[in-house]
Motif scaffolding. Structure first.
Motif, short mmCIF file in Angstrom:
data_model
loop_
_atom_site.label_atom_id
_atom_site.label_comp_id
_atom_site.label_asym_id
_atom_site.label_seq_id
_atom_site.Cartn_x
_atom_site.Cartn_y
_atom_site.Cartn_z
N SER A 264 41.18 19.49 -4.98
CA SER A 264 40.43 18.41 -5.62
C SER A 264 39.20 18.98 -6.31
O SER A 264 38.70 20.05 -5.94
CB SER A 264 40.04 17.34 -4.60
N ASP B 84 34.39 15.95 -8.23
CA ASP B 84 34.28 14.49 -8.10
C ASP B 84 35.26 13.96 -7.06
O ASP B 84 35.51 12.76 -6.99
CB ASP B 84 34.57 13.82 -9.45
N ARG B 85 35.84 14.87 -6.30
CA ARG B 85 36.82 14.53 -5.26
C ARG B 85 38.09 13.91 -5.84
O ARG B 85 38.79 13.16 -5.15
CB ARG B 85 36.22 13.57 -4.23
N LYS C 212 41.80 14.28 -7.04
CA LYS C 212 42.91 15.18 -6.74
C LYS C 212 43.39 15.87 -8.01
O LYS C 212 43.56 15.23 -9.04
CB LYS C 212 44.04 14.38 -6.10
N THR D 187 37.77 22.07 -4.25
CA THR D 187 37.98 22.11 -2.80
C THR D 187 39.47 22.22 -2.50
O THR D 187 40.27 21.48 -3.06
CB THR D 187 37.42 20.84 -2.13
N SER E 256 39.18 23.02 5.20
CA SER E 256 39.00 23.07 3.76
C SER E 256 37.97 24.12 3.40
O SER E 256 37.20 24.56 4.24
CB SER E 256 38.56 21.70 3.24
N ARG F 31 35.86 25.87 -0.43
CA ARG F 31 35.63 25.68 -1.86
C ARG F 31 35.63 26.99 -2.62
O ARG F 31 35.33 28.05 -2.07
CB ARG F 31 34.29 24.97 -2.06
#
Ligand SMILES: [Cu+2]
Length: 189
Positions: A66, A69-70, A72, A99, A115, A117
């Protein structure tokens, strides 16, 4: 001598009931990843590969990418090869921070998730919409795409289920209570 035997039995039962039902050491864990955790890439990756301690079950392996901005990012389904899972990125990634989230299953069936990044900073590409990160200082970004240990690994379940522990405690207390009653009865004439 019988009271002592009862007390010993109660103690033994208590110890048995309080012992952990399953060892928590048998869980799967992320070993390395490409791109690596906190990597700063000058070329956008076209795939993400995660290597784990134990073999992966293709049916229970999820890898989600993702953006800042989160949202996907479109990827293919995870391709599992032994202990490694790979997703290919459908479209070129714009500059920004991404992420990688994963969820896999341990050999004992317990799920493990985590998770990390990484950042894409291609000097030739425009910066992505809202991926605002103060990174101007180290402009001489090196392409660290090599696999390296990843520390941020989450674990959903460490130790025996709570219900089991609670049940064991209740049983142990009951045994201890019964033993106490027996001891008292024998002392009172
Ligand atoms: Cu487990």
């Amino acid at each position: 001598m019988r009271t002592r035997a009862v007390a010993a039995l109660a103690a033994a039962l208590t110890a048995l009931l309080l012992a952990p039902a399953t060892p928590a050491a048998a869980h799967n864990a992320l070993q390395s990843a490409t791109p690596a955790q906190d990597a700063r890439l000058t070329t956008a990756p076209t795939s993400v590969t995660l290597r784990f301690l134990q073999r992966l079950n293709p049916e229970f392996t999820t890898i989600v990418l993702s953006d800042a901005d989160r949202r996907k990012v479109a990827t293919g389904a995870p391709a599992v090869d032994g202990t490694a899972g790979t997703v290919t990125v459908d479209r070129p990634l714009a500059n920004g921070t991404y992420t990688v989230a994963y969820r896999v299953v341990s050999a004992d069936g317990h799920p493990v998730q985590g998770s990390y990044r990484f950042t894409v900073a291609d000097p030739a590409a425009p910066t992505a919409s809202t991926a605002a990160e103060p990174t101007a200082a180290g402009a001489s970004a090196d392409a660290d795409g090599a696999a390296s240990p990843v520390s941020a690994a989450g674990d959903l379940d460490d130790g025996p289920p709570v219900a089991l522990v609670a049940g064991g405690l209740v049983a142990a207390l009951a045994v201890a209570g019964a033993a106490l009653l027996l001891l008292r009865r024998r002392r009172v004439p």
